[in-house]
Design a protein around this motif. Structure first.
Motif, mmCIF file in Angstrom:
data_model
loop_
_atom_site.group_PDB
_atom_site.id
_atom_site.type_symbol
_atom_site.label_atom_id
_atom_site.label_comp_id
_atom_site.label_asym_id
_atom_site.label_seq_id
_atom_site.Cartn_x
_atom_site.Cartn_y
_atom_site.Cartn_z
ATOM 1 N N ASP A 53 0.773 -1.317 0.029
ATOM 2 C CA ASP A 53 0.045 -0.085 -0.040
ATOM 3 C C ASP A 53 0.755 1.289 0.044
ATOM 4 O O ASP A 53 0.308 2.449 -0.104
ATOM 5 C CB ASP A 53 -0.979 0.080 1.448
ATOM 6 N N VAL A 54 2.207 1.237 0.132
ATOM 7 C CA VAL A 54 3.071 2.235 0.219
ATOM 8 C C VAL A 54 3.432 2.327 -1.394
ATOM 9 O O VAL A 54 3.830 1.604 -1.798
ATOM 10 C CB VAL A 54 4.321 2.127 1.064
ATOM 11 N N MET A 55 3.367 3.666 -1.852
ATOM 12 C CA MET A 55 4.076 4.288 -2.923
ATOM 13 C C MET A 55 5.288 4.788 -2.663
ATOM 14 O O MET A 55 5.406 5.916 -2.145
ATOM 15 C CB MET A 55 3.336 5.332 -3.859
ATOM 16 N N GLY A 56 6.483 4.047 -2.975
ATOM 17 C CA GLY A 56 7.916 4.609 -2.531
ATOM 18 C C GLY A 56 8.545 5.256 -3.685
ATOM 19 O O GLY A 56 8.039 5.304 -4.769
ATOM 20 N N SER A 57 9.759 5.629 -3.407
ATOM 21 C CA SER A 57 10.579 6.210 -4.410
ATOM 22 C C SER A 57 12.076 5.788 -4.501
ATOM 23 O O SER A 57 12.588 5.334 -3.256
ATOM 24 C CB SER A 57 10.577 7.606 -4.330
ATOM 25 N N ALA A 58 12.730 5.829 -5.542
ATOM 26 C CA ALA A 58 14.190 5.178 -5.728
ATOM 27 C C ALA A 58 14.943 6.092 -6.368
ATOM 28 O O ALA A 58 14.472 6.813 -7.086
ATOM 29 C CB ALA A 58 13.885 3.605 -6.194
ATOM 30 N N VAL A 59 16.414 5.793 -6.441
ATOM 31 C CA VAL A 59 17.286 6.331 -7.426
ATOM 32 C C VAL A 59 18.184 5.261 -7.889
ATOM 33 O O VAL A 59 18.649 4.258 -7.210
ATOM 34 C CB VAL A 59 17.930 7.402 -6.469
ATOM 35 N N SER A 60 18.265 5.130 -9.006
ATOM 36 C CA SER A 60 19.098 4.366 -9.812
ATOM 37 C C SER A 60 20.542 5.049 -9.967
ATOM 38 O O SER A 60 20.534 6.143 -10.623
ATOM 39 C CB SER A 60 18.459 3.737 -10.910
ATOM 40 N N THR A 61 21.627 4.480 -10.135
ATOM 41 C CA THR A 61 22.925 5.143 -10.588
ATOM 42 C C THR A 61 23.562 4.346 -11.530
ATOM 43 O O THR A 61 23.722 2.998 -11.475
ATOM 44 C CB THR A 61 23.619 5.277 -9.254
ATOM 45 N N SER A 62 24.288 5.026 -12.296
ATOM 46 C CA SER A 62 25.217 4.383 -13.284
ATOM 47 C C SER A 62 26.596 5.004 -13.456
ATOM 48 O O SER A 62 26.562 6.181 -13.308
ATOM 49 C CB SER A 62 24.626 4.276 -14.759
ATOM 50 N N THR A 63 27.483 4.215 -13.555
ATOM 51 C CA THR A 63 29.081 4.664 -13.758
ATOM 52 C C THR A 63 29.352 4.587 -15.101
ATOM 53 O O THR A 63 30.630 4.765 -15.351
ATOM 54 C CB THR A 63 29.956 4.328 -12.822
ATOM 55 N N ASP A 64 28.591 4.075 -15.925
ATOM 56 C CA ASP A 64 28.912 3.673 -17.562
ATOM 57 C C ASP A 64 28.062 4.266 -18.384
ATOM 58 O O ASP A 64 27.701 3.805 -19.381
ATOM 59 C CB ASP A 64 29.126 2.279 -17.535
ATOM 60 N N GLY A 65 27.666 5.775 -18.306
ATOM 61 C CA GLY A 65 26.784 6.424 -19.158
ATOM 62 C C GLY A 65 25.307 5.626 -19.177
ATOM 63 O O GLY A 65 24.860 5.958 -20.421
ATOM 64 N N GLY A 66 24.823 5.033 -18.296
ATOM 65 C CA GLY A 66 23.405 4.547 -18.353
ATOM 66 C C GLY A 66 23.323 3.277 -18.886
ATOM 67 O O GLY A 66 22.357 3.076 -19.094
ATOM 68 N N ARG A 67 24.429 2.264 -19.193
ATOM 69 C CA ARG A 67 24.463 1.037 -19.649
ATOM 70 C C ARG A 67 24.027 0.016 -18.790
ATOM 71 O O ARG A 67 23.311 -0.787 -19.143
ATOM 72 C CB ARG A 67 25.539 1.023 -20.578
ATOM 73 N N THR A 68 24.359 0.444 -17.429
ATOM 74 C CA THR A 68 24.014 -0.627 -16.481
ATOM 75 C C THR A 68 23.635 0.219 -15.419
ATOM 76 O O THR A 68 24.266 1.448 -15.238
ATOM 77 C CB THR A 68 25.092 -1.618 -15.984
ATOM 78 N N TRP A 69 22.641 -0.180 -14.500
ATOM 79 C CA TRP A 69 22.171 0.660 -13.270
ATOM 80 C C TRP A 69 22.312 -0.401 -11.989
ATOM 81 O O TRP A 69 21.901 -1.452 -11.937
ATOM 82 C CB TRP A 69 20.895 1.129 -13.642
ATOM 83 N N THR A 70 22.394 0.531 -11.017
ATOM 84 C CA THR A 70 22.149 -0.007 -9.729
ATOM 85 C C THR A 70 21.168 0.641 -8.924
ATOM 86 O O THR A 70 21.042 1.879 -9.274
ATOM 87 C CB THR A 70 23.343 -0.161 -8.657
ATOM 88 N N HIS A 71 20.077 0.045 -8.130
ATOM 89 C CA HIS A 71 19.065 0.756 -7.625
ATOM 90 C C HIS A 71 19.110 0.545 -6.200
ATOM 91 O O HIS A 71 19.369 -0.280 -5.540
ATOM 92 C CB HIS A 71 17.570 -0.146 -8.284
ATOM 93 N N ARG A 72 18.697 1.622 -5.425
ATOM 94 C CA ARG A 72 18.267 1.602 -4.177
ATOM 95 C C ARG A 72 17.102 2.407 -3.557
ATOM 96 O O ARG A 72 16.839 3.486 -4.504
ATOM 97 C CB ARG A 72 19.545 2.178 -3.349
ATOM 98 N N SER A 73 16.598 2.243 -2.593
ATOM 99 C CA SER A 73 15.301 2.879 -2.153
ATOM 100 C C SER A 73 15.795 4.263 -1.323
ATOM 101 O O SER A 73 16.648 4.371 -0.865
ATOM 102 C CB SER A 73 14.565 2.092 -1.114
ATOM 103 N N VAL A 74 15.040 5.337 -1.734
ATOM 104 C CA VAL A 74 14.744 6.640 -0.988
ATOM 105 C C VAL A 74 13.752 7.108 -0.220
ATOM 106 O O VAL A 74 13.561 8.151 0.137
ATOM 107 C CB VAL A 74 15.754 8.002 -1.846
ATOM 108 N N THR A 75 12.904 6.019 -0.106
ATOM 109 C CA THR A 75 11.401 6.147 0.299
ATOM 110 C C THR A 75 11.687 6.700 1.795
ATOM 111 O O THR A 75 10.911 7.922 2.211
ATOM 112 C CB THR A 75 10.719 4.786 0.371
ATOM 113 N N ALA A 76 12.431 6.211 2.624
ATOM 114 C CA ALA A 76 12.403 6.772 4.060
ATOM 115 C C ALA A 76 13.010 8.184 4.182
ATOM 116 O O ALA A 76 12.195 8.974 5.118
ATOM 117 C CB ALA A 76 13.632 5.969 4.845
#
Length: 409
Positions: free
Chosen positions: A135-158
């Motif tokens: 029931d929670v709508m959260g948010s996240a930030v994805s980060t890339s160090t290769d120009g957006g070809r690969t991404w790591t994801h983590r939550s910033v909901t808190a």
């Protein structure tokens, strides 16, 4: 000085701006049936990323949604095929939408903020920070160090939506900032819209790489805010705020909220290092709301309605045309803005320009004479401009405008 109260002059017959244009997505083609909500990033060297929602329907979450992108290696003249930015989890029913890029060139990183939804969208989401809570709508930030070809994801909901203050919040799509002037140069800033409990004030917070957070200072009661009823019958008010980072996105902090009826928000750094915030009006009163920050988005001065900005209640985008220009250079005060310049309908996609750090604005021309939804504008170097916009979940369109494509250049 940002001045208020200008009544817009009658809109003249504006020229239609023509440049190198491409349809990046079309309903019924590619990996999703529909496409909406646009973000645009210039990674340097002519490399651009355009991101947007892929949607099962044209509707917002909790309808199935994931994030896709396309890439240009020549400044938007040609584009490569679809890439997955964050794939929807159809089996687990996890949906991702509302992308916004924050490019950190010195660190070689690009971040993209987005919403993480499960069973509820913004209107009926429950307060909370547990991303496993459906029931929670959260948010996240994805980060890339290769120009957006690969991404790591983590939550910033808190940090983005502490339940003591906010029922739910989401990042405004488009693009955030890396500040370039003053004592906070290098700070990354991402705008948000939040549904605050009526009577709740500010409070700040911090999240580390694991997404933990603390409330920070106690909440202070805000001014008389326009409120509405949440799904549970409680009263709430929509306000704008930002998340900011001084360590290249390792930790994110929540600034204080601003405004009454501040909704999806765009921000730009002025030539003196202040931030100008420009928000759609949640009440859809036909104009936009503005605010200023002198401390990198930590606090704001609410400037209320600015009648220069005619708008039906739609997301738009601010940008500096020459972000590398130093204070004292007249080009440092040139700002761009895209929106649907009509008080009632999402139509007339207009590029506007300010030559005095946002004090006064004039429309330049139409990049979309017909209907449109969200838009984003970014400088592409050498005075060129890139505009990305959506048309009724049917198409995502991009145009590159050279200086000679703009009237009066």
């Amino acid at each position: 000085m940002i001045r208020l109260g200008h009544a817009p002059s009658p809109t003249p017959e504006l020229p239609v701006l023509t440049g190198a244009s491409t349809v990046l997505a079309r309903a019924g083609e590619g990996p999703w049936p529909r496409y909406r909500i646009v973000a645009l990033a210039d990674l340097g060297g002519g490399e651009l990323l355009a991101a947007f929602d892929g949607r099962e329907t044209g509707q917002d979450v909790p309808d199935p949604t994931g994030l896709v992108q396309r890439r240009s290696l020549d400044g938007g003249l040609t584009w490569e095929g679809f890439e997955t930015l964050r794939e929807a989890d159809r089996a687990g029913r996890h949906w991702y939408c509302d992308p916004s890029f924050v490019v950190d060139e010195p660190a070689g990183r690009v971040h993209v903020f987005h919403t993480h939804a499960k069973d509820r969208g913004v209107w009926d989401a429950a307060a909370g920070t547990d991303d496993a809570d459906r029931d929670v709508m959260g948010s996240a930030v994805s980060t890339s160090t290769d120009g957006g070809r690969t991404w790591t994801h983590r939550s910033v909901t808190a940090v983005a939506a502490p339940p003591a203050l906010i029922r739910t919040a989401f990042p405004t799509s488009g693009t955030g900032l890396r500040l370039r002037q003053g004592p906070r140069a290098g700070r990354l800033v991402q705008p948000y819209a939040g549904w605050f409990h009526a009577g709740e004030g500010t409070g700040t917070g911090t999240t580390d790489g694991e997404g933990t957070a603390d409330r920070g200072s106690p909440a202070r009661s805000g001014s008389a805010a326009r409120s509405e009823s949440a799904a549970d019958g409680s009263s709430e008010v929509v306000r704008s705020f930002v998340l900011w980072s001084d360590d290249h996105g390792e930790t994110w902090h929540r600034g204080e909220p601003v405004g009454e009826g501040m909704d999806e928000t765009t921000i730009v750094e002025l030539s003196d290092g202040r931030i100008l915030l420009n928000s759609r009006d949640h009440a859809r009163g036909g104009h936009r709301r503005i605010a200023l920050s002198s401390d990198g988005g930590e606090t704001w001065e609410d400037r209320g309605i600015d009648e220069q900005f005619v708008d039906p209640g739609n997301n738009g985008q601010l940008a500096r045309r020459f972000p590398e220009a130093q204070p004292g250079d007249p080009r440092a005060q040139e700002l761009l803005f895209t929106n649907s310049r009509d008080p009632f309908a999402r139509r007339l996609g207009t590029l506007s320009r300010s030559l005095d750090d946002g004090a006064t604005w004039e429309p330049v021309g139409l990049f979309e004479p017909g209907n449109l939804d969200y838009s984003v504008v970014q400088p592409l170097g050498g005075g060129a401009i890139g505009i990305l916009w959506e048309v009724e979940a049917r198409e995502i369109r991009f145009t590159r405008l050279e200086p000679e494509d703009l009237p009066g250049e």
